[in-house]
Design an enzyme around this catalytic site. Structure first.
Site, PDB file in Angstrom:
ATOM      1  N   HIS A   1       0.799  -1.231   0.000  1.00 41.22           N
ATOM      2  CA  HIS A   1       0.000   0.000   0.000  1.00 41.22           C
ATOM      3  C   HIS A   1       0.828   1.275   0.000  1.00 41.22           C
ATOM      4  O   HIS A   1       0.282   2.365  -0.120  1.00 41.22           O
ATOM      5  CB  HIS A   1      -0.942   0.042   1.203  1.00 41.22           C
ATOM      6  CG  HIS A   1      -0.240   0.384   2.485  1.00 41.22           C
ATOM      7  ND1 HIS A   1       0.436  -0.535   3.215  1.00 41.22           N
ATOM      8  CD2 HIS A   1      -0.101   1.563   3.147  1.00 41.22           C
ATOM      9  CE1 HIS A   1       0.954   0.038   4.296  1.00 41.22           C
ATOM     10  NE2 HIS A   1       0.646   1.317   4.270  1.00 41.22           N
TER      11      HIS A   1
HETATM   12  C1  UD1 Z   1      -2.207   5.781   5.329  1.00 44.11           C
HETATM   13  C2  UD1 Z   1      -0.942   6.387   5.904  1.00 44.11           C
HETATM   14  C3  UD1 Z   1       0.165   5.363   5.906  1.00 44.11           C
HETATM   15  C4  UD1 Z   1      -0.260   4.094   6.610  1.00 44.11           C
HETATM   16  C5  UD1 Z   1      -1.575   3.593   6.029  1.00 44.11           C
HETATM   17  C6  UD1 Z   1      -2.077   2.429   6.843  1.00 44.11           C
HETATM   18  C7  UD1 Z   1      -0.644   8.784   5.458  1.00 44.11           C
HETATM   19  C8  UD1 Z   1       0.065   9.795   4.656  1.00 44.11           C
HETATM   20  N1  UD1 Z   1      -0.497   7.526   5.082  1.00 44.11           N
HETATM   21  O1  UD1 Z   1      -1.941   5.411   3.984  1.00 44.11           O
HETATM   22  O2  UD1 Z   1       1.281   5.886   6.593  1.00 44.11           O
HETATM   23  O3  UD1 Z   1       0.731   3.137   6.430  1.00 44.11           O
HETATM   24  O4  UD1 Z   1      -2.565   4.624   6.085  1.00 44.11           O
HETATM   25  O5  UD1 Z   1      -2.970   1.644   6.130  1.00 44.11           O
HETATM   26  O6  UD1 Z   1      -1.313   9.124   6.395  1.00 44.11           O
HETATM   27  N2  UD1 Z   1      -9.117   4.313   0.780  1.00 44.11           N
HETATM   28  C9  UD1 Z   1     -10.340   3.704   0.691  1.00 44.11           C
HETATM   29  N3  UD1 Z   1     -10.999   3.401   1.841  1.00 44.11           N
HETATM   30  C10 UD1 Z   1     -10.516   3.702   3.071  1.00 44.11           C
HETATM   31  C11 UD1 Z   1      -9.268   4.334   3.149  1.00 44.11           C
HETATM   32  C12 UD1 Z   1      -8.581   4.630   2.000  1.00 44.11           C
HETATM   33  O7  UD1 Z   1     -10.831   3.423  -0.403  1.00 44.11           O
HETATM   34  O8  UD1 Z   1     -11.175   3.393   4.085  1.00 44.11           O
HETATM   35  C13 UD1 Z   1      -8.377   4.588  -0.476  1.00 44.11           C
HETATM   36  C14 UD1 Z   1      -8.716   5.955  -1.088  1.00 44.11           C
HETATM   37  O9  UD1 Z   1      -8.667   5.821  -2.465  1.00 44.11           O
HETATM   38  C15 UD1 Z   1      -7.546   6.807  -0.621  1.00 44.11           C
HETATM   39  C16 UD1 Z   1      -6.394   5.808  -0.624  1.00 44.11           C
HETATM   40  O10 UD1 Z   1      -6.975   4.588  -0.199  1.00 44.11           O
HETATM   41  O11 UD1 Z   1      -7.294   7.896  -1.472  1.00 44.11           O
HETATM   42  C17 UD1 Z   1      -5.262   6.182   0.322  1.00 44.11           C
HETATM   43  O12 UD1 Z   1      -5.768   6.381   1.647  1.00 44.11           O
HETATM   44  P1  UD1 Z   1      -4.960   7.334   2.661  1.00 44.11           P
HETATM   45  O13 UD1 Z   1      -5.578   7.262   4.008  1.00 44.11           O
HETATM   46  O14 UD1 Z   1      -4.751   8.693   2.083  1.00 44.11           O
HETATM   47  O15 UD1 Z   1      -3.531   6.690   2.701  1.00 44.11           O
HETATM   48  P2  UD1 Z   1      -3.097   5.185   2.952  1.00 44.11           P
HETATM   49  O16 UD1 Z   1      -2.448   4.679   1.728  1.00 44.11           O
HETATM   50  O17 UD1 Z   1      -4.211   4.431   3.544  1.00 44.11           O
HETATM   51  N1  UDP Z   2      -3.726  -5.542   8.887  1.00 42.21           N
HETATM   52  C1  UDP Z   2      -5.005  -6.067   9.065  1.00 42.21           C
HETATM   53  N2  UDP Z   2      -5.683  -6.504   7.955  1.00 42.21           N
HETATM   54  C2  UDP Z   2      -5.157  -6.451   6.705  1.00 42.21           C
HETATM   55  C3  UDP Z   2      -3.860  -5.920   6.543  1.00 42.21           C
HETATM   56  C4  UDP Z   2      -3.180  -5.457   7.657  1.00 42.21           C
HETATM   57  O1  UDP Z   2      -5.504  -6.133  10.188  1.00 42.21           O
HETATM   58  O2  UDP Z   2      -5.835  -6.869   5.761  1.00 42.21           O
HETATM   59  C5  UDP Z   2      -3.001  -5.060  10.078  1.00 42.21           C
HETATM   60  C6  UDP Z   2      -1.623  -5.645  10.244  1.00 42.21           C
HETATM   61  O3  UDP Z   2      -1.688  -6.882  10.902  1.00 42.21           O
HETATM   62  C7  UDP Z   2      -0.936  -4.567  11.074  1.00 42.21           C
HETATM   63  C8  UDP Z   2      -1.548  -3.296  10.542  1.00 42.21           C
HETATM   64  O4  UDP Z   2      -2.768  -3.678   9.916  1.00 42.21           O
HETATM   65  O5  UDP Z   2      -1.278  -4.691  12.443  1.00 42.21           O
HETATM   66  C9  UDP Z   2      -0.625  -2.682   9.558  1.00 42.21           C
HETATM   67  O6  UDP Z   2      -1.271  -1.662   8.906  1.00 42.21           O
HETATM   68  P1  UDP Z   2      -0.823  -1.117   7.494  1.00 42.21           P
HETATM   69  O7  UDP Z   2       0.039  -2.084   6.801  1.00 42.21           O
HETATM   70  O8  UDP Z   2      -2.055  -0.652   6.824  1.00 42.21           O
HETATM   71  O9  UDP Z   2      -0.023   0.210   7.892  1.00 42.21           O
HETATM   72  P2  UDP Z   2       1.479   0.480   8.352  1.00 42.21           P
HETATM   73  O10 UDP Z   2       1.802  -0.390   9.490  1.00 42.21           O
HETATM   74  O11 UDP Z   2       2.357   0.277   7.159  1.00 42.21           O
HETATM   75  O12 UDP Z   2       1.445   1.937   8.712  1.00 42.21           O
END
Ligand code: UD1
Ligand code: UDP
Length: 364
Positions: free
Chosen positions: A206
């Protein structure tokens, strides 16, 4: 003592679940959900499964560019803080929700406590690195998961308010993994996916660096996965899903099993029973380490350098050949697991105690 906790993204719900448990009886905690993650399988499922209290506020900010998303959070968190007047604000990790919570509080002269302080990738092109550095520099209490994190802060001149607590994600793994293993509703994930324990690898993708490369980058990673002998299960983040689906339309990667994001308990089961984890996630690298599963990290650097010891985690970047080579030719050293760099699994209690000591004159 009254605390406002600001969370918004999946990993923050998991971290907050164990700290909130430790805070019960210590203080009044007002939970604010920025709404950064909003799909049921990215948000609601964690509140239900991990028994996190319903947030008093859901700011409904949703997705957007960094400026728009962080700016809207800032405006709405400020309103909440002006009304709630907490003794301190608690933030987690390195997302836009973290930075917005910390900045809104600091500008109102409300003390900020940061869980997972001091982590650095030293790559300022990562949005998370900017969020971490800025949050640490406005924080009053900095809860470091490791000694490396303390050293990183010291190099930036931050020495006051720094505490080594261990990693709250270790607390959550230890607390929830047993519950997951004994819950038949959760263990059926294996039959639902048509996989057997220890006969698959688990991957997540992601990170912006990964998705910025578009379908081509995802297809190249899938090309490396395709050469692996087992199935590769990928609970796909919504950010990456369109790219992954397009890649699968263009080529039949026979062993790739794409699935919706799963809840935390199912994820612990999938991780602990995998032969290997391949990921660009921060949290999952650590969980693999906690659970003794080898990890290939699809990035060129990691904040969690302790996991690299003894090749339990190796850095492959996004190069397909290197991913394949490291995924098939790395033998982790069991001796490296004797060290316990992430603490004793009681980080949450240490954090609750430190918060009470700092802000808790009228402890409830
Ligand atoms: C965010 C965090 C990242 C973290 C990740 C955990 C920032 C800059 N990034 O990244 O550090 O590792 O969360 O998962 O804060 N979207 C959906 N549904 C949702 C959420 C997101 O469809 O419930 C899609 C949307 O298209 C959105 C994209 O995911 O634009 C990115 O979501 P966003 O929260 O901006 O960043 P993450 O990649 O989730
Ligand atoms: N995780 C989860 N379901 C999923 C993928 C990840 O519960 O389908 C959990 C994972 O076990 C970990 C956390 O989400 O505890 C990690 O989140 P993510 O990778 O989104 O973000 P990051 O840690 O890179 O910020």
């Amino acid at each position: 003592m009254k605390l406002v906790t600001v969370v918004g993204a999946r990993p923050q719900f998991i971290k907050a679940s164990v700290v909130s448990m430790a805070l019960r009886g210590v203080c009044r905690e007002v939970l604010v959900h920025t709404g950064q993650h909003y799909d049921r399988n990215m948000s609601g499922v964690f509140f239900e499964e991990l028994k996190i209290p319903k947030p008093k506020y859901n700011l409904g900010v949703g997705s957007g560019t960094h400026g728009k998303q962080t700016g809207e959070m800032l405006i709405r968190i400020e309103e909440v803080l002006l009304g709630e007047k907490p003794d301190a604000v608690l933030v987690y990790g390195d997302t836009n929700s973290t930075l917005a919570g910390a900045l809104a509080a600091a500008k109102l002269h409300i003390p900020v406590a940061h869980v997972e302080a001091g982590l650095r990738s030293f790559n300022r092109r990562m949005p998370e690195e900017l969020n971490r550095v800025l949050t640490d520099h406005v924080s009053d209490l900095l809860f470091c998961p490791t000694r490396t994190a303390v050293r990183n802060l010291a190099e930036e001149g931050i020495t006051e308010g720094v505490r080594v607590t261990g990693d709250v994600m270790l607390d959550s793994v230890l607390h929830f993994v047993g519950l997951a293993r004994e819950n038949p509703e959760k263990t059926k994930i294996f039959s639902e996916l048509g996989i057997e324990p220890k006969r698959y690898r688990l991957a997540t993708l992601h990170r912006a660096e990964t998705t910025d490369g578009g379908v081509g980058a995802v297809a190249r990673i899938f090309g490396a996965f395709e050469r692996l002998p087992e199935k590769v299960v990928i609970p796909i983040h919504p950010r990456t899903r369109p790219l992954a689906e397009q890649a699968l339309k263009e080529h039949d990667f026979g062993n790739i099993l794409l699935t919706e994001p799963v809840g935390y308990l199912e994820m612990l089961l999938l991780t602990s029973n995998a032969n290997q984890v391949l990921t660009d996630s921060g949290g999952l690298q650590k969980e693999a380490w906690f659970l003794g599963v080898p990890c290939v990290t699809l990035r060129r650097e990691t904040e969690w350098v302790e996991t690299l010891e003894g090749n339990w985690n190796v850095l492959a970047g996004l190069d397909a050949e290197k991913i394949y080579r490291l995924a098939t030719r790395t033998a982790p050293d069991p001796a490296a697991r004797e060290k316990k760099p992430f603490g004793d699994g009681h980080a949450s209690e240490k954090i609750a105690k430190a918060l009470a000591a700092a802000f808790g004159d009228d402890v409830k």
